[in-house]
Design an enzyme around this catalytic site. Sequence first.
Site, PDB file in Angstrom:
ATOM      1  CB  SER A 194    -105.551  48.906  30.671  1.00 17.11           C
ATOM      2  OG  SER A 194    -106.841  50.046  30.941  1.00 17.11           O
ATOM      3  CG  MET A 202    -110.625  57.604  32.549  1.00 18.62           C
ATOM      4  SD  MET A 202    -110.452  58.565  31.515  1.00 18.62           S
ATOM      5  CE  MET A 202    -109.250  57.059  31.742  1.00 18.62           C
ATOM      6  CG  ASP A 232    -101.523  53.279  31.571  1.00 21.85           C
ATOM      7  OD1 ASP A 232    -102.100  53.262  30.523  1.00 21.85           O
ATOM      8  OD2 ASP A 232    -101.548  54.628  32.584  1.00 21.85           O
ATOM      9  CG  ASP A 266    -107.330  53.138  32.972  1.00 30.02           C
ATOM     10  OD1 ASP A 266    -106.512  53.359  33.257  1.00 30.02           O
ATOM     11  OD2 ASP A 266    -107.484  51.909  31.761  1.00 30.02           O
ATOM     12  CG  MET A 310    -100.073  58.770  32.895  1.00 25.10           C
ATOM     13  SD  MET A 310    -100.683  57.330  32.638  1.00 25.10           S
ATOM     14  CE  MET A 310    -101.535  58.046  30.900  1.00 25.10           C
TER      15      MET A 310
HETATM   16  C1  DX5 Z   1    -105.374  56.501  29.785  1.00 24.30           C
HETATM   17  C2  DX5 Z   1    -104.725  55.211  30.590  1.00 24.30           C
HETATM   18  C3  DX5 Z   1    -104.459  54.210  29.997  1.00 24.30           C
HETATM   19  C4  DX5 Z   1    -104.836  52.838  28.765  1.00 24.30           C
HETATM   20  C5  DX5 Z   1    -103.760  52.658  28.188  1.00 24.30           C
HETATM   21  O1  DX5 Z   1    -105.822  56.973  30.019  1.00 24.30           O
HETATM   22  O2  DX5 Z   1    -104.171  55.477  31.586  1.00 24.30           O
HETATM   23  O3  DX5 Z   1    -104.552  52.817  31.268  1.00 24.30           O
HETATM   24  O4  DX5 Z   1    -106.078  52.196  28.934  1.00 24.30           O
HETATM   25  O5  DX5 Z   1    -104.268  52.222  26.270  1.00 24.30           O
HETATM   26  P1  DX5 Z   1    -103.530  52.181  25.485  1.00 24.30           P
HETATM   27  O6  DX5 Z   1    -103.017  50.813  26.095  1.00 24.30           O
HETATM   28  O7  DX5 Z   1    -105.016  51.853  25.060  1.00 24.30           O
HETATM   29  O8  DX5 Z   1    -102.683  53.011  25.628  1.00 24.30           O
HETATM   30 ZN    ZN Z   2    -104.429  54.135  32.936  1.00 28.76          ZN
END
Ligand code: DX5
Ligand code: ZN
Length: 217
Positions: free
Chosen positions: A6, A34, A170, A32, A134
């Site tokens: 990511s 958002m 994730d 990601d 998640m």
């Molecule tokens: C969080 C994202 C993840 C994030 C994961 O909302 O969906 O993809 O980038 O990052 P790490 O591995 O740092 O938790």
């Molecule tokens: Zn993500």
Amino acid sequence: MKLSPSILNADFSNLLAAIERIADLADFIHFDVMDGHFVPNLTFGPALVNSLREKISLPFDIHLMIDRPALYAPSFRVRPEDILTFHVEALDHPHEAIAAIRKLGCKAGISLRPRTPLSLVFPYLDQVDLVLVMSVEPGFGGQKFMPEALERIRALREEIGDRGVLIAVDGGIGPENIGPVVEAGAEVIVAGAAIFGSPDPHEAALRLWKAAGQPRN
Ligand code: DX5
Ligand code: ZN
């Protein structure tokens, strides 16, 4: 196992270089998206993803943390091997998002927050290619892995049976917990801070492969 780094914690002023550094150890690149509403953070949208799409040959794993995913999905110029994933909590009729994604000719994924009942995705297991579990509250990179995710992965594995739907996980994954995550049945591992938070992202990605005990193929 497939690794989907990511880029959320990468240097946004030089994303292409950041991705190229780890490309030989990645199976997908995880984006990601958002919207500041579905999650309390803003990142980027289709313009950025599409401009990188033209320059990178790896499949894209696009994680939509947005309201109205069916409306915005067509803005992404995806390839057949790309995955577009939306959140089951984002809309009343998830099949609308699945239909919108299918129309684009790429793979469809469905995701759920850590506290959303797993059973909410069960009705869609015949219609999607991937379920993204998640293991942190979505919104930010670098959070701590929620160990309850392991039980959810196992339960999902059981429910999927022989349907061939991939399980992705994730949030908060690093060398210290990647082994149990893979053992529980996850096939696609998303990792952000563990890779791009390191001074040497390539070495960090290699460490993940080793910690998972998986041959890199
Ligand atoms: C969080 C994202 C993840 C994030 C994961 O909302 O969906 O993809 O980038 O990052 P790490 O591995 O740092 O938790
Ligand atoms: Zn993500």
